[in-house]
Design a protein around this motif. Sequence first.
Motif, PDB file in Angstrom:
ATOM      1  N   TRP A 225       0.821  -1.221   0.000  1.00  0.00           N
ATOM      2  CA  TRP A 225       0.000   0.000   0.000  1.00  0.00           C
ATOM      3  C   TRP A 225       0.854   1.271   0.000  1.00  0.00           C
ATOM      4  CZ3 TRP A 225       0.293   3.426   4.160  1.00  0.00           C
ATOM      5  CH2 TRP A 225       0.971   2.949   5.293  1.00  0.00           C
ATOM      6  N   ARG A 226       2.077   1.158   0.583  1.00  0.00           N
ATOM      7  CA  ARG A 226       2.938   2.339   0.575  1.00  0.00           C
ATOM      8  C   ARG A 226       4.101   2.224  -0.412  1.00  0.00           C
ATOM      9  NH1 ARG A 226       7.206   1.303   4.245  1.00  0.00           N
ATOM     10  NH2 ARG A 226       6.792  -0.358   5.740  1.00  0.00           N
ATOM     11  N   TRP A 227       4.466   0.985  -0.764  1.00  0.00           N
ATOM     12  CA  TRP A 227       5.531   0.816  -1.749  1.00  0.00           C
ATOM     13  C   TRP A 227       5.075   1.231  -3.148  1.00  0.00           C
ATOM     14  CZ3 TRP A 227       8.746  -4.298  -0.829  1.00  0.00           C
ATOM     15  CH2 TRP A 227       9.382  -4.208   0.427  1.00  0.00           C
ATOM     16  N   GLY A 228       3.815   0.967  -3.482  1.00  0.00           N
ATOM     17  CA  GLY A 228       3.302   1.335  -4.803  1.00  0.00           C
ATOM     18  C   GLY A 228       3.440   2.821  -5.092  1.00  0.00           C
ATOM     19  N   PRO A 229       2.912   3.686  -4.216  1.00  0.00           N
ATOM     20  CA  PRO A 229       3.078   5.126  -4.433  1.00  0.00           C
ATOM     21  C   PRO A 229       4.550   5.562  -4.466  1.00  0.00           C
ATOM     22  CG  PRO A 229       1.316   4.720  -2.875  1.00  0.00           C
ATOM     23  CD  PRO A 229       1.979   3.393  -3.119  1.00  0.00           C
ATOM     24  N   GLU A 232       5.757   4.932  -7.862  1.00  0.00           N
ATOM     25  CA  GLU A 232       5.221   5.935  -8.794  1.00  0.00           C
ATOM     26  C   GLU A 232       6.084   7.198  -8.743  1.00  0.00           C
ATOM     27  OE1 GLU A 232       3.157   5.664 -11.084  1.00  0.00           O
ATOM     28  OE2 GLU A 232       1.636   4.166 -10.605  1.00  0.00           O
ATOM     29  N   GLU A 233       6.517   7.576  -7.535  1.00  0.00           N
ATOM     30  CA  GLU A 233       7.420   8.730  -7.392  1.00  0.00           C
ATOM     31  C   GLU A 233       8.748   8.458  -8.101  1.00  0.00           C
ATOM     32  OE1 GLU A 233       6.866  11.692  -5.946  1.00  0.00           O
ATOM     33  OE2 GLU A 233       4.793  11.157  -5.463  1.00  0.00           O
ATOM     34  N   THR A 237      10.572  10.297 -11.336  1.00  0.00           N
ATOM     35  CA  THR A 237      11.964  10.755 -11.315  1.00  0.00           C
ATOM     36  C   THR A 237      12.728  10.215 -12.515  1.00  0.00           C
ATOM     37  OG1 THR A 237      11.850  10.764  -8.896  1.00  0.00           O
ATOM     38  CG2 THR A 237      14.036  10.890  -9.881  1.00  0.00           C
ATOM     39  N   LEU A 238      12.469   8.955 -12.874  1.00  0.00           N
ATOM     40  CA  LEU A 238      13.085   8.394 -14.079  1.00  0.00           C
ATOM     41  C   LEU A 238      12.650   9.191 -15.309  1.00  0.00           C
ATOM     42  CD1 LEU A 238      12.677   4.519 -13.617  1.00  0.00           C
ATOM     43  CD2 LEU A 238      14.814   5.799 -13.582  1.00  0.00           C
ATOM     44  N   ASP A 239      11.361   9.448 -15.385  1.00  0.00           N
ATOM     45  CA  ASP A 239      10.811  10.169 -16.532  1.00  0.00           C
ATOM     46  C   ASP A 239      11.483  11.534 -16.687  1.00  0.00           C
ATOM     47  OD1 ASP A 239       9.158  10.225 -18.724  1.00  0.00           O
ATOM     48  OD2 ASP A 239       7.409  10.957 -17.633  1.00  0.00           O
ATOM     49  N   PRO A 245      10.096   4.998 -17.625  1.00  0.00           N
ATOM     50  CA  PRO A 245       9.451   4.753 -16.336  1.00  0.00           C
ATOM     51  C   PRO A 245       8.513   3.553 -16.321  1.00  0.00           C
ATOM     52  CG  PRO A 245       8.218   6.406 -17.529  1.00  0.00           C
ATOM     53  CD  PRO A 245       9.372   6.002 -18.431  1.00  0.00           C
ATOM     54  N   GLU A 246       8.284   2.922 -17.477  1.00  0.00           N
ATOM     55  CA  GLU A 246       7.197   1.943 -17.576  1.00  0.00           C
ATOM     56  C   GLU A 246       7.364   0.749 -16.641  1.00  0.00           C
ATOM     57  OE1 GLU A 246       7.310   4.336 -21.274  1.00  0.00           O
ATOM     58  OE2 GLU A 246       8.847   3.191 -20.179  1.00  0.00           O
ATOM     59  N   MET A 247       8.602   0.293 -16.444  1.00  0.00           N
ATOM     60  CA  MET A 247       8.791  -0.886 -15.597  1.00  0.00           C
ATOM     61  C   MET A 247       8.375  -0.606 -14.156  1.00  0.00           C
ATOM     62  SD  MET A 247      12.175  -3.261 -15.024  1.00  0.00           S
ATOM     63  CE  MET A 247      12.173  -3.800 -16.726  1.00  0.00           C
ATOM     64  N   LEU A 248       8.727   0.561 -13.643  1.00  0.00           N
ATOM     65  CA  LEU A 248       8.352   0.879 -12.267  1.00  0.00           C
ATOM     66  C   LEU A 248       6.852   1.133 -12.153  1.00  0.00           C
ATOM     67  CD1 LEU A 248      11.259   3.005 -10.786  1.00  0.00           C
ATOM     68  CD2 LEU A 248      11.009   0.536 -11.023  1.00  0.00           C
ATOM     69  N   ARG A 249       6.260   1.702 -13.184  1.00  0.00           N
ATOM     70  CA  ARG A 249       4.801   1.889 -13.134  1.00  0.00           C
ATOM     71  C   ARG A 249       4.092   0.536 -13.154  1.00  0.00           C
ATOM     72  NH1 ARG A 249       4.513   7.151 -13.008  1.00  0.00           N
ATOM     73  NH2 ARG A 249       5.516   8.487 -14.563  1.00  0.00           N
TER      74      ARG A 249
END
Length: 279
Positions: A225-229, A232-233, A237-239, A245-249
Amino acid sequence: MDQPTVGILHPGSMGAAVASCAATNAAAVLWCEAGRSTASAERAEQFGLTPVATLAELLDRSDIVISLCPPAAAEDLARDVAEHRFTGVFVEANAISPARVQRVAELLGPDAVVVDGGVVGSPPVRCKTPTLYLSGPAAATAQVEELFAATAVQTATLGTAVGKASALKLSYASFQKTSRVLVALAVGMAREHGVDQELIEVASRRTDSYLAEPQYVVKTAQRAWRWGPELEEAADTLDAAGLPPEMLRATASTLARWNDARDDSELSLTDALDRLAHP
Protein backbone atom coordinates in the motif's frame (compact mmCIF):
# COMPACT_ATOMS: atom_id res chain seq x y z
CA MET A 1 23.22 -48.91 -26.86
CA ASP A 2 25.09 -47.41 -29.82
CA GLN A 3 26.06 -43.76 -29.60
CA PRO A 4 23.39 -41.56 -31.19
CA THR A 5 23.89 -39.07 -33.99
CA VAL A 6 22.80 -35.59 -32.91
CA GLY A 7 21.62 -32.62 -34.94
CA ILE A 8 21.78 -29.04 -33.61
CA LEU A 9 19.38 -26.30 -34.76
CA HIS A 10 21.04 -23.70 -34.88
CA PRO A 11 24.67 -23.38 -33.73
CA GLY A 12 24.51 -20.02 -31.97
CA SER A 13 26.75 -19.19 -29.01
CA MET A 14 24.70 -21.41 -26.67
CA GLY A 15 23.73 -24.04 -29.22
CA ALA A 16 27.22 -24.65 -30.56
CA ALA A 17 28.72 -24.94 -27.08
CA VAL A 18 25.98 -27.31 -25.90
CA ALA A 19 26.36 -29.37 -29.06
CA SER A 20 30.10 -29.69 -28.52
CA CYS A 21 29.41 -31.19 -25.09
CA ALA A 22 26.95 -33.66 -26.66
CA ALA A 23 29.77 -34.76 -28.97
CA THR A 24 31.40 -36.48 -25.98
CA ASN A 25 28.74 -39.21 -26.05
CA ALA A 26 27.56 -39.00 -29.66
CA ALA A 27 28.69 -40.69 -32.84
CA ALA A 28 28.56 -37.28 -34.55
CA VAL A 29 27.00 -33.86 -34.06
CA LEU A 30 25.58 -32.36 -37.25
CA TRP A 31 24.56 -28.87 -38.24
CA CYS A 32 22.92 -27.62 -41.43
CA GLU A 33 24.85 -25.11 -43.55
CA ALA A 34 21.86 -23.98 -45.65
CA GLY A 35 20.93 -20.37 -44.97
CA ARG A 36 23.41 -19.90 -42.15
CA SER A 37 25.89 -17.04 -41.85
CA THR A 38 29.66 -17.09 -42.08
CA ALA A 39 29.77 -16.48 -38.32
CA SER A 40 27.66 -19.61 -37.75
CA ALA A 41 29.98 -21.64 -39.96
CA GLU A 42 33.06 -20.41 -38.13
CA ARG A 43 31.44 -21.13 -34.76
CA ALA A 44 30.41 -24.64 -35.83
CA GLU A 45 33.94 -25.35 -37.03
CA GLN A 46 35.41 -23.98 -33.80
CA PHE A 47 33.29 -26.42 -31.78
CA GLY A 48 34.01 -29.38 -34.04
CA LEU A 49 30.51 -29.83 -35.47
CA THR A 50 29.99 -31.74 -38.73
CA PRO A 51 28.34 -29.80 -41.57
CA VAL A 52 25.57 -31.21 -43.76
CA ALA A 53 24.07 -29.50 -46.79
CA THR A 54 20.36 -29.65 -46.02
CA LEU A 55 17.93 -29.89 -43.13
CA ALA A 56 16.54 -33.07 -44.70
CA GLU A 57 19.97 -34.73 -44.48
CA LEU A 58 20.44 -33.63 -40.89
CA LEU A 59 17.04 -35.02 -39.86
CA ASP A 60 17.49 -38.24 -41.80
CA ARG A 61 20.81 -38.96 -40.08
CA SER A 62 19.97 -37.75 -36.54
CA ASP A 63 18.56 -39.78 -33.67
CA ILE A 64 18.30 -36.71 -31.42
CA VAL A 65 17.75 -33.14 -32.59
CA ILE A 66 18.29 -30.17 -30.26
CA SER A 67 16.54 -26.90 -31.08
CA LEU A 68 18.32 -23.85 -29.65
CA CYS A 69 17.42 -20.69 -31.54
CA PRO A 70 15.91 -17.23 -30.90
CA PRO A 71 12.52 -17.78 -29.19
CA ALA A 72 10.52 -16.11 -31.98
CA ALA A 73 11.74 -18.71 -34.49
CA ALA A 74 11.07 -21.82 -32.39
CA GLU A 75 7.69 -22.83 -33.81
CA ASP A 76 8.63 -22.11 -37.42
CA LEU A 77 11.72 -24.25 -36.98
CA ALA A 78 9.65 -27.06 -35.44
CA ARG A 79 7.21 -26.77 -38.35
CA ASP A 80 10.10 -27.23 -40.81
CA VAL A 81 11.19 -30.32 -38.90
CA ALA A 82 7.63 -31.69 -38.83
CA GLU A 83 7.33 -31.34 -42.62
CA HIS A 84 10.23 -33.78 -42.96
CA ARG A 85 8.45 -36.32 -40.68
CA PHE A 86 11.36 -36.57 -38.24
CA THR A 87 10.94 -39.68 -36.09
CA GLY A 88 13.61 -39.30 -33.40
CA VAL A 89 13.83 -37.35 -30.13
CA PHE A 90 13.30 -33.59 -30.55
CA VAL A 91 14.64 -31.51 -27.66
CA GLU A 92 12.78 -28.18 -27.62
CA ALA A 93 15.36 -26.24 -25.59
CA ASN A 94 14.34 -22.69 -26.45
CA ALA A 95 13.20 -20.05 -23.96
CA ILE A 96 9.51 -20.31 -24.86
CA SER A 97 6.33 -20.63 -22.84
CA PRO A 98 4.87 -24.00 -21.78
CA ALA A 99 1.92 -23.32 -24.11
CA ARG A 100 4.27 -22.90 -27.08
CA VAL A 101 6.13 -26.09 -26.15
CA GLN A 102 2.79 -27.91 -26.19
CA ARG A 103 2.15 -26.53 -29.68
CA VAL A 104 5.57 -27.78 -30.80
CA ALA A 105 4.74 -31.22 -29.39
CA GLU A 106 1.49 -31.21 -31.35
CA LEU A 107 3.30 -30.14 -34.53
CA LEU A 108 5.83 -32.97 -34.29
CA GLY A 109 3.60 -35.71 -32.94
CA PRO A 110 3.06 -38.55 -33.33
CA ASP A 111 6.18 -39.07 -35.47
CA ALA A 112 8.75 -37.58 -33.08
CA VAL A 113 9.09 -37.71 -29.29
CA VAL A 114 9.32 -34.18 -27.89
CA VAL A 115 11.38 -33.43 -24.79
CA ASP A 116 10.90 -30.03 -23.18
CA GLY A 117 14.22 -28.42 -22.25
CA GLY A 118 15.38 -25.25 -20.56
CA VAL A 119 19.02 -24.17 -20.20
CA VAL A 120 19.78 -22.19 -17.04
CA GLY A 121 23.23 -20.65 -16.94
CA SER A 122 25.90 -19.46 -19.36
CA PRO A 123 27.21 -21.41 -22.39
CA PRO A 124 29.43 -24.32 -21.29
CA VAL A 125 32.79 -22.75 -22.07
CA ARG A 126 35.66 -21.57 -19.84
CA CYS A 127 34.59 -23.78 -16.92
CA LYS A 128 30.91 -22.71 -17.01
CA THR A 129 28.48 -25.52 -16.18
CA PRO A 130 24.88 -24.71 -17.14
CA THR A 131 22.02 -27.04 -16.28
CA LEU A 132 19.70 -28.40 -18.94
CA TYR A 133 16.36 -29.03 -17.25
CA LEU A 134 14.22 -31.65 -18.95
CA SER A 135 10.64 -32.85 -18.87
CA GLY A 136 8.82 -35.31 -21.07
CA PRO A 137 8.56 -39.06 -21.72
CA ALA A 138 10.88 -40.91 -19.35
CA ALA A 139 12.72 -42.98 -21.96
CA ALA A 140 13.48 -39.90 -24.05
CA THR A 141 14.66 -37.73 -21.15
CA ALA A 142 16.90 -40.60 -20.08
CA GLN A 143 18.48 -40.60 -23.56
CA VAL A 144 19.20 -36.88 -23.29
CA GLU A 145 20.67 -37.31 -19.81
CA GLU A 146 22.98 -40.03 -21.17
CA LEU A 147 23.97 -37.74 -24.03
CA PHE A 148 25.34 -35.14 -21.59
CA ALA A 149 26.71 -37.50 -18.94
CA ALA A 150 30.14 -36.44 -17.63
CA THR A 151 30.12 -33.18 -19.63
CA ALA A 152 29.98 -29.51 -18.69
CA VAL A 153 26.22 -29.54 -19.31
CA GLN A 154 24.49 -30.86 -16.23
CA THR A 155 20.99 -32.32 -16.61
CA ALA A 156 18.01 -32.55 -14.29
CA THR A 157 14.67 -34.16 -15.15
CA LEU A 158 11.56 -32.58 -13.65
CA GLY A 159 9.00 -35.23 -14.62
CA THR A 160 7.08 -36.48 -17.62
CA ALA A 161 4.85 -33.46 -18.28
CA VAL A 162 5.99 -31.40 -21.27
CA GLY A 163 6.10 -27.74 -20.18
CA LYS A 164 7.69 -28.07 -16.75
CA ALA A 165 11.24 -27.38 -17.94
CA SER A 166 10.16 -24.31 -19.90
CA ALA A 167 8.16 -23.03 -16.94
CA LEU A 168 11.22 -23.27 -14.70
CA LYS A 169 13.44 -21.58 -17.29
CA LEU A 170 11.06 -18.64 -17.76
CA SER A 171 10.37 -18.31 -14.03
CA TYR A 172 14.07 -17.90 -13.40
CA ALA A 173 14.65 -15.72 -16.46
CA SER A 174 11.82 -13.38 -15.49
CA PHE A 175 13.68 -12.50 -12.30
CA GLN A 176 17.25 -12.71 -13.54
CA LYS A 177 16.80 -10.61 -16.64
CA THR A 178 14.34 -8.09 -15.23
CA SER A 179 16.60 -7.51 -12.25
CA ARG A 180 19.42 -6.54 -14.62
CA VAL A 181 17.20 -3.92 -16.22
CA LEU A 182 16.20 -2.62 -12.79
CA VAL A 183 19.90 -2.20 -12.00
CA ALA A 184 20.26 -0.02 -15.10
CA LEU A 185 17.28 2.12 -14.09
CA ALA A 186 18.43 2.49 -10.48
CA VAL A 187 21.99 3.42 -11.41
CA GLY A 188 20.77 5.69 -14.19
CA MET A 189 18.50 7.59 -11.80
CA ALA A 190 21.27 7.89 -9.21
CA ARG A 191 23.81 9.06 -11.79
CA GLU A 192 21.44 11.82 -12.93
CA HIS A 193 21.63 13.20 -9.39
CA GLY A 194 25.30 12.46 -8.78
CA VAL A 195 24.83 9.71 -6.20
CA ASP A 196 25.55 6.59 -8.26
CA GLN A 197 28.68 5.61 -6.33
CA GLU A 198 26.81 6.02 -3.05
CA LEU A 199 24.02 3.78 -4.42
CA ILE A 200 26.52 1.05 -5.26
CA GLU A 201 28.02 1.35 -1.77
CA VAL A 202 24.58 0.96 -0.17
CA ALA A 203 23.80 -2.07 -2.35
CA SER A 204 27.16 -3.72 -1.62
CA ARG A 205 26.11 -4.22 1.99
CA ARG A 206 23.62 -6.86 0.78
CA THR A 207 24.79 -9.33 -1.83
CA ASP A 208 22.31 -12.22 -1.60
CA SER A 209 19.26 -12.63 -3.84
CA TYR A 210 15.64 -11.96 -2.92
CA LEU A 211 14.74 -14.82 -5.25
CA ALA A 212 16.21 -17.21 -2.68
CA GLU A 213 14.00 -15.66 0.02
CA PRO A 214 10.39 -16.23 -1.08
CA GLN A 215 9.21 -15.52 2.46
CA TYR A 216 10.00 -11.87 1.71
CA VAL A 217 6.96 -11.89 -0.61
CA VAL A 218 4.75 -11.69 2.49
CA LYS A 219 6.51 -8.55 3.73
CA THR A 220 6.20 -7.07 0.25
CA ALA A 221 2.45 -7.71 0.18
CA GLN A 222 2.00 -6.23 3.65
CA ARG A 223 3.80 -3.06 2.58
CA ALA A 224 2.42 -2.80 -0.94
CA TRP A 225 0.00 0.00 0.00
CA ARG A 226 2.94 2.34 0.57
CA TRP A 227 5.53 0.82 -1.75
CA GLY A 228 3.30 1.33 -4.80
CA PRO A 229 3.08 5.13 -4.43
CA GLU A 230 6.82 5.22 -3.69
CA LEU A 231 7.53 3.52 -6.99
CA GLU A 232 5.22 5.94 -8.79
CA GLU A 233 7.42 8.73 -7.39
CA ALA A 234 10.50 6.85 -8.59
CA ALA A 235 8.91 6.45 -12.02
CA ASP A 236 8.30 10.20 -12.19
CA THR A 237 11.96 10.75 -11.31
CA LEU A 238 13.08 8.39 -14.08
CA ASP A 239 10.81 10.17 -16.53
CA ALA A 240 12.30 13.52 -15.59
CA ALA A 241 15.78 12.11 -16.25
CA GLY A 242 14.77 10.87 -19.70
CA LEU A 243 14.84 7.24 -18.55
CA PRO A 244 11.95 4.83 -19.25
CA PRO A 245 9.45 4.75 -16.34
CA GLU A 246 7.20 1.94 -17.58
CA MET A 247 8.79 -0.89 -15.60
CA LEU A 248 8.35 0.88 -12.27
CA ARG A 249 4.80 1.89 -13.13
CA ALA A 250 4.05 -1.74 -13.96
CA THR A 251 5.54 -2.79 -10.62
CA ALA A 252 3.37 -0.23 -8.83
CA SER A 253 0.35 -1.62 -10.66
CA THR A 254 1.30 -5.14 -9.53
CA LEU A 255 1.68 -4.00 -5.93
CA ALA A 256 -1.82 -2.52 -6.06
CA ARG A 257 -3.18 -6.08 -6.16
CA TRP A 258 -2.02 -6.39 -2.54
CA ASN A 259 -3.54 -3.16 -1.25
CA ASP A 260 -6.03 -5.06 0.91
CA ALA A 261 -3.15 -6.93 2.63
CA ARG A 262 -2.07 -3.75 4.42
CA ASP A 263 -0.16 -4.69 7.59
CA ASP A 264 -1.92 -8.09 7.70
CA SER A 265 0.07 -9.93 10.36
CA GLU A 266 -1.71 -13.22 9.60
CA LEU A 267 -0.78 -13.24 5.91
CA SER A 268 0.98 -16.40 4.64
CA LEU A 269 3.05 -16.88 1.51
CA THR A 270 0.25 -18.95 -0.01
CA ASP A 271 -2.29 -16.21 0.74
CA ALA A 272 -0.03 -13.54 -0.75
CA LEU A 273 0.52 -15.48 -3.97
CA ASP A 274 -3.20 -16.29 -4.22
CA ARG A 275 -4.08 -12.61 -3.89
CA LEU A 276 -1.54 -11.74 -6.56
CA ALA A 277 -3.13 -14.24 -8.98
CA HIS A 278 -6.73 -13.48 -8.02
CA PRO A 279 -7.03 -9.91 -6.72
